[in-house]
Design a protein around this motif. Structure first.
Motif, PDB file in Angstrom:
ATOM      1  N   ARG A   1       0.835  -1.216   0.000  1.00  0.00           N
ATOM      2  CA  ARG A   1       0.000   0.000   0.000  1.00  0.00           C
ATOM      3  C   ARG A   1       0.862   1.254   0.000  1.00  0.00           C
ATOM      4  N   ASP A   2       1.863   1.280   0.860  1.00  0.00           N
ATOM      5  CA  ASP A   2       2.714   2.466   0.974  1.00  0.00           C
ATOM      6  C   ASP A   2       3.517   2.719  -0.298  1.00  0.00           C
TER       7      ASP A   2
ATOM      8  N   PRO B   1       0.684  13.454  -8.967  1.00  0.00           N
ATOM      9  CA  PRO B   1       0.203  14.277  -7.848  1.00  0.00           C
ATOM     10  C   PRO B   1      -1.159  14.906  -8.100  1.00  0.00           C
ATOM     11  N   ASP B   2      -1.593  14.947  -9.370  1.00  0.00           N
ATOM     12  CA  ASP B   2      -2.892  15.540  -9.698  1.00  0.00           C
ATOM     13  C   ASP B   2      -4.024  14.512  -9.704  1.00  0.00           C
ATOM     14  N   ALA B   3      -3.732  13.271  -9.310  1.00  0.00           N
ATOM     15  CA  ALA B   3      -4.761  12.223  -9.319  1.00  0.00           C
ATOM     16  C   ALA B   3      -5.960  12.625  -8.469  1.00  0.00           C
ATOM     17  N   GLU B   4      -7.143  12.376  -9.002  1.00  0.00           N
ATOM     18  CA  GLU B   4      -8.379  12.707  -8.287  1.00  0.00           C
ATOM     19  C   GLU B   4      -9.158  11.473  -7.849  1.00  0.00           C
ATOM     20  N   VAL B   5      -8.882  10.348  -8.504  1.00  0.00           N
ATOM     21  CA  VAL B   5      -9.610   9.101  -8.212  1.00  0.00           C
ATOM     22  C   VAL B   5      -8.647   7.931  -8.378  1.00  0.00           C
ATOM     23  N   ILE B   6      -8.784   6.919  -7.516  1.00  0.00           N
ATOM     24  CA  ILE B   6      -8.072   5.649  -7.674  1.00  0.00           C
ATOM     25  C   ILE B   6      -9.075   4.614  -8.166  1.00  0.00           C
ATOM     26  N   ALA B   7      -8.692   3.884  -9.210  1.00  0.00           N
ATOM     27  CA  ALA B   7      -9.570   2.841  -9.755  1.00  0.00           C
ATOM     28  C   ALA B   7      -8.885   1.487  -9.646  1.00  0.00           C
ATOM     29  N   GLY B   8      -9.578   0.500  -9.113  1.00  0.00           N
ATOM     30  CA  GLY B   8      -9.067  -0.864  -9.060  1.00  0.00           C
ATOM     31  C   GLY B   8      -9.643  -1.685 -10.194  1.00  0.00           C
ATOM     32  N   VAL B   9      -8.893  -2.686 -10.616  1.00  0.00           N
ATOM     33  CA  VAL B   9      -9.363  -3.601 -11.658  1.00  0.00           C
ATOM     34  C   VAL B   9      -9.918  -4.854 -10.977  1.00  0.00           C
ATOM     35  N   ALA B  10     -11.165  -5.182 -11.269  1.00  0.00           N
ATOM     36  CA  ALA B  10     -11.787  -6.350 -10.646  1.00  0.00           C
ATOM     37  C   ALA B  10     -11.160  -7.645 -11.184  1.00  0.00           C
ATOM     38  N   THR B  11     -11.030  -8.668 -10.316  1.00  0.00           N
ATOM     39  CA  THR B  11     -11.378  -8.555  -8.908  1.00  0.00           C
ATOM     40  C   THR B  11     -10.127  -8.417  -8.035  1.00  0.00           C
TER      41      THR B  11
ATOM     42  N   ILE C   1      -9.232  -4.865  -6.421  1.00  0.00           N
ATOM     43  CA  ILE C   1     -10.217  -4.039  -5.720  1.00  0.00           C
ATOM     44  C   ILE C   1      -9.721  -3.692  -4.322  1.00  0.00           C
ATOM     45  N   ALA C   2      -9.348  -4.702  -3.557  1.00  0.00           N
ATOM     46  CA  ALA C   2      -8.882  -4.440  -2.189  1.00  0.00           C
ATOM     47  C   ALA C   2      -7.602  -3.602  -2.188  1.00  0.00           C
ATOM     48  N   GLN C   3      -6.679  -3.908  -3.118  1.00  0.00           N
ATOM     49  CA  GLN C   3      -5.434  -3.127  -3.195  1.00  0.00           C
ATOM     50  C   GLN C   3      -5.753  -1.660  -3.454  1.00  0.00           C
ATOM     51  N   GLY C   4      -6.666  -1.418  -4.393  1.00  0.00           N
ATOM     52  CA  GLY C   4      -7.026  -0.053  -4.729  1.00  0.00           C
ATOM     53  C   GLY C   4      -7.677   0.687  -3.576  1.00  0.00           C
ATOM     54  N   VAL C   5      -8.539   0.004  -2.828  1.00  0.00           N
ATOM     55  CA  VAL C   5      -9.172   0.621  -1.661  1.00  0.00           C
ATOM     56  C   VAL C   5      -8.121   1.064  -0.647  1.00  0.00           C
TER      57      VAL C   5
ATOM     58  N   ALA D   1     -17.000  12.569 -15.498  1.00  0.00           N
ATOM     59  CA  ALA D   1     -16.211  12.700 -16.717  1.00  0.00           C
ATOM     60  C   ALA D   1     -15.209  13.830 -16.539  1.00  0.00           C
ATOM     61  N   GLY D   2     -13.994  13.588 -17.007  1.00  0.00           N
ATOM     62  CA  GLY D   2     -12.944  14.586 -16.895  1.00  0.00           C
ATOM     63  C   GLY D   2     -12.033  14.400 -15.691  1.00  0.00           C
ATOM     64  N   GLN D   3     -12.442  13.563 -14.738  1.00  0.00           N
ATOM     65  CA  GLN D   3     -11.596  13.350 -13.570  1.00  0.00           C
ATOM     66  C   GLN D   3     -10.333  12.571 -13.947  1.00  0.00           C
ATOM     67  N   LYS D   4      -9.255  12.873 -13.225  1.00  0.00           N
ATOM     68  CA  LYS D   4      -7.960  12.242 -13.470  1.00  0.00           C
ATOM     69  C   LYS D   4      -7.832  11.000 -12.589  1.00  0.00           C
ATOM     70  N   VAL D   5      -7.616   9.864 -13.248  1.00  0.00           N
ATOM     71  CA  VAL D   5      -7.675   8.567 -12.566  1.00  0.00           C
ATOM     72  C   VAL D   5      -6.335   7.838 -12.673  1.00  0.00           C
ATOM     73  N   VAL D   6      -5.917   7.214 -11.571  1.00  0.00           N
ATOM     74  CA  VAL D   6      -4.795   6.273 -11.588  1.00  0.00           C
ATOM     75  C   VAL D   6      -5.372   4.883 -11.348  1.00  0.00           C
ATOM     76  N   VAL D   7      -5.003   3.944 -12.200  1.00  0.00           N
ATOM     77  CA  VAL D   7      -5.525   2.577 -12.112  1.00  0.00           C
ATOM     78  C   VAL D   7      -4.546   1.706 -11.334  1.00  0.00           C
ATOM     79  N   VAL D   8      -5.066   0.929 -10.401  1.00  0.00           N
ATOM     80  CA  VAL D   8      -4.268  -0.009  -9.605  1.00  0.00           C
ATOM     81  C   VAL D   8      -4.597  -1.428 -10.063  1.00  0.00           C
ATOM     82  N   GLU D   9      -3.554  -2.200 -10.313  1.00  0.00           N
ATOM     83  CA  GLU D   9      -3.694  -3.591 -10.750  1.00  0.00           C
ATOM     84  C   GLU D   9      -2.800  -4.467  -9.875  1.00  0.00           C
ATOM     85  N   ASP D  10      -3.139  -5.748  -9.769  1.00  0.00           N
ATOM     86  CA  ASP D  10      -2.297  -6.622  -8.944  1.00  0.00           C
ATOM     87  C   ASP D  10      -1.204  -7.307  -9.754  1.00  0.00           C
ATOM     88  N   LEU D  11      -1.518  -7.704 -11.003  1.00  0.00           N
ATOM     89  CA  LEU D  11      -0.573  -8.499 -11.782  1.00  0.00           C
ATOM     90  C   LEU D  11      -0.730  -8.189 -13.264  1.00  0.00           C
TER      91      LEU D  11
END
Length: 209
Positions: free
Chosen positions: A54-55, A66-76, A79-83, A115-125
Motif C-alpha cells: 500500500r505504501d 500528484p494531480d490524481a483525483e480518483v483511484i480505480a481498481g481492476v476487478a477482482t 479491488i482491495a489493493q485499490g481501496v 467525466a474529466g476526472q484524473k484517474v490512476v488505475v491499480v492492478e495486482d498483476l
C-alpha cells in the motif's frame, strides 16, 4: 540497500504468493505452461506485506501523479489493493468490472466519478496486459482521464510492453520478473541451474514445456 523491487519480490516469495517450479511447470487457464505461479491476493492476509505494498503504491501516485483525483481498481484482484491506496491518499475509489453487470444498472464501472476526472488505475498483476487495458479503455470511454497504471508485479512480456505502448498508458510496477529471479537466486529460493530455464520461459511462454 534493497530496492523496492527486491523488497516486494522477497515478500511475495516468503508468503508463497509467488511459487517457482522450473522443472514442474504450472498450467495457466490460457493453457500456457509456466514455471511461476503468482497470486498477489495472498498479500492481503499479511498485514506487514499489505501495508508495505500500500505504501509503495501511494508513493508512486504521489511522485508520478500528484494531480490524481480518483483511484480505480481492476476487478477482482485489485479491488482491495485499490481501496487501501485510496484510503492512504484520501481519494475516492471506484472499480472496473471485467464486463458490465447483466442486471440492475448494468454498470461496468462501480462507484461515483465524473467525466474529466484524473484517474490512476491499480492492478495486482500484469501478464499480457489485455484485461488491464480493457479497464483503461472503459474509463476513457466514460470520459475519465487515465494518468497511468501501477501494479504489484509484471512478468515483463514484450507483448505487454507493446500493448501498453499502443494504448498510450504508462505502467509502473513495484516489482518484476527479472528482479524476482535475481532475488530468488541470491536468497537460495532457486539454484543457478534454474535461471536459464526461467529466463527462457519469459522469452517464449507460448512454447514453454
Amino acid at each position: 540497500m534493497s530496492t523496492v523491487a527486491e523488497n516486494v519480490a522477497l515478500h511475495l516469495l516468503k508468503i508463497k504468493a509467488i511459487k517457482l517450479e522450473p522443472t514442474h511447470p504450472f498450467t495457466w487457464a490460457s493453457g500456457w505452461k509456466s514455471p511461476i505461479y503468482c497470486d498477489n491476493r495472498k498479500t492481503l492476509s499479511y498485514p506487514e506485506v499489505r501495508a508495505y505494498i500500500r505504501d509503495q503504491f501511494a508513493a508512486v501516485v504521489r511522485e508520478k501523479y500528484p494531480d490524481a483525483e480518483v483511484i480505480a481498481g481492476v476487478a477482482t484482484g485489485a479491488i482491495a489493493q485499490g481501496v487501501l491506496v485510496a484510503q492512504e491518499l484520501n481519494l475516492p475509489f471506484i472499480y472496473v468490472r471485467s464486463s458490465a453487470k447483466s442486471h440492475g444498472l448494468e454498470n461496468l464501472i462501480e462507484g461515483d466519478y465524473k467525466a474529466g476526472q484524473k484517474v490512476v488505475v491499480v492492478e495486482d498483476l500484469i501478464s499480457t496486459g489485455g484485461s488491464s487495458l480493457q479497464a483503461v479503455e472503459a474509463l476513457r470511454n466514460a470520459g475519465c482521464e487515465v494518468l497511468g497504471m501501477t501494479a504489484i508485479f509484471t512478468y515483463g512480456f514484450q507483448k505487454a510492453v507493446d500493448n501498453f505502448e499502443a494504448a498510450h498508458c504508462e505502467l509502473t510496477t513495484l516489482s518484476n520478473y527479472s528482479a524476482m529471479i535475481d532475488l530468488a537466486l541470491k536468497t537460495g529460493y532457486i539454484q543457478e541451474s534454474d535461471v536459464d530455464k526461467l529466463k527462457e520461459w519469459r522469452k517464449s511462454p507460448e512454447t514453454y514445456k
